[in-house]
Design an enzyme around this catalytic site. Sequence first.
Site, PDB file in Angstrom:
ATOM      1  N   HIS A  26       0.811  -1.296   0.066  1.00  0.00           N
ATOM      2  CA  HIS A  26       0.128   0.141  -0.068  1.00  0.00           C
ATOM      3  C   HIS A  26       0.943   1.325  -0.058  1.00  0.00           C
ATOM      4  O   HIS A  26       0.637   2.310   0.594  1.00  0.00           O
ATOM      5  CB  HIS A  26      -0.951  -0.025   1.296  1.00  0.00           C
ATOM      6  CG  HIS A  26      -2.019  -1.035   1.229  1.00  0.00           C
ATOM      7  ND1 HIS A  26      -2.479  -1.507  -0.056  1.00  0.00           N
ATOM      8  CD2 HIS A  26      -2.741  -1.940   2.133  1.00  0.00           C
ATOM      9  CE1 HIS A  26      -3.441  -2.522   0.057  1.00  0.00           C
ATOM     10  NE2 HIS A  26      -3.626  -2.620   1.505  1.00  0.00           N
TER      11      HIS A  26
ATOM     12  N   HIS B 115      -9.825   1.866   1.096  1.00  0.00           N
ATOM     13  CA  HIS B 115      -9.462   0.573   1.872  1.00  0.00           C
ATOM     14  C   HIS B 115     -10.680   0.507   3.194  1.00  0.00           C
ATOM     15  O   HIS B 115     -10.063   0.396   4.428  1.00  0.00           O
ATOM     16  CB  HIS B 115      -8.202   0.566   2.708  1.00  0.00           C
ATOM     17  CG  HIS B 115      -7.591  -0.800   2.833  1.00  0.00           C
ATOM     18  ND1 HIS B 115      -8.236  -1.665   3.697  1.00  0.00           N
ATOM     19  CD2 HIS B 115      -6.365  -1.544   2.273  1.00  0.00           C
ATOM     20  CE1 HIS B 115      -7.626  -2.773   3.806  1.00  0.00           C
ATOM     21  NE2 HIS B 115      -6.470  -2.866   2.903  1.00  0.00           N
TER      22      HIS B 115
ATOM     23  N   GLU C 235     -11.739  -3.879  -2.294  1.00  0.00           N
ATOM     24  CA  GLU C 235     -10.687  -2.798  -3.091  1.00  0.00           C
ATOM     25  C   GLU C 235     -10.810  -2.718  -4.361  1.00  0.00           C
ATOM     26  O   GLU C 235     -10.161  -3.409  -4.960  1.00  0.00           O
ATOM     27  CB  GLU C 235      -9.343  -2.901  -2.202  1.00  0.00           C
ATOM     28  CG  GLU C 235      -9.463  -2.885  -0.570  1.00  0.00           C
ATOM     29  CD  GLU C 235      -8.316  -3.587  -0.127  1.00  0.00           C
ATOM     30  OE1 GLU C 235      -7.212  -3.121  -0.448  1.00  0.00           O
ATOM     31  OE2 GLU C 235      -8.477  -4.670   0.637  1.00  0.00           O
TER      32      GLU C 235
END
Length: 363
Positions: free
Chosen positions: A113, A191, A328
């Site tokens: 991420h 998220h 996501e």
Amino acid sequence: MSASAGRADRRSWGVAPSGETIHTYTLALPGGVQATLTDLGATLVGLEVPDRQGALGDVVLGHDRPEPYADHATSPYFGATIGRYANRITDGRFTLDGRACVIPANDGPNALHGGPGGFDVCLWHGEARLTDAGPAVVFTRTSPDGEMGFPGTLEVRVTYTLAGQADGGAALTIDYHAVTDAPTVVNLTNHSYWNLTADPARGVLEHELTVNAPAFTPVRPGGLPTGEVRSVEGTPFDFRTPRAIGERLADADGQLAVVGGYDHNLVLDAGQDGLRLAAVLYDPHSGRELGIHTTEPGVQVYSGNFLDGTITGKGGQVYQQHAAVCLETQHYPDSPNQPGFPSTRLDPGQVFTSRTVHTFRVR
């Protein structure tokens, strides 16, 4: 836009280590549907929508104060905007036009991420607006060349808009926009951890999930894609018809075992272009239904495997395993190292755009 169509407010929420003020932004519709966001991570903090009896409930996990959002031990990306690169990059390395790019590892040897200083822990500039579509907040930031090892200066804008629907439901739309001054890679997502019961103690194993995905990208240890795109036929990853999330979690399937449940990119139907229905999540207890439309080619389904009771969230709630599910919308993980996957490259003169629409209604 008339005031009766909604409101968009800003208020102080705390102070960042830099001394800058952290704010929350409340987007509200007549009847009580309300989204709360913060400029810390351009994060969705809360979302209140009604159940079939009309009772409002908050359907996303998170915290009552800003400090836990800055620490991945207390906030595993709850509601955050993820960037520059959502999901994993093998060994935190890729090559772009002969340039070796190294992203700091924060998931074993890999980058997750965007690295430890990704967009989720950055303070964005926020502006609340009333638009023709509904109340909105626009978050912007400049990611400098070399931030977390990514090349190019990236100008990013993320817009959340809350709107009523003709059928009486509501929609939260997220629009992403980015430009760069040098070749780079971009993969942005939100998220949020969804629990449509509005009671994380109930978990989501009885939630029914539908995903319009005929294939998925298998993973190896560490949750990294093998590079294969495999049919979901005959696997626990076939959600083309509604299935309870917990129905097949105990199946003797090597792909479930390697990451302790669902934590996989499902490949959406390539026969459709533009904004299309990706997934539907339904809670039979409350009657709440979440529909997700997106322009992205994939959706990461994560069943909250690593929630383990060590995180205390809103109202003192302890978040146990499978307390929520993440959906996501994204390009595929590790695409910079997987030439067979859709490209995440962005060049100067190009504009990155992406849209995901979350619709809420009751059955």
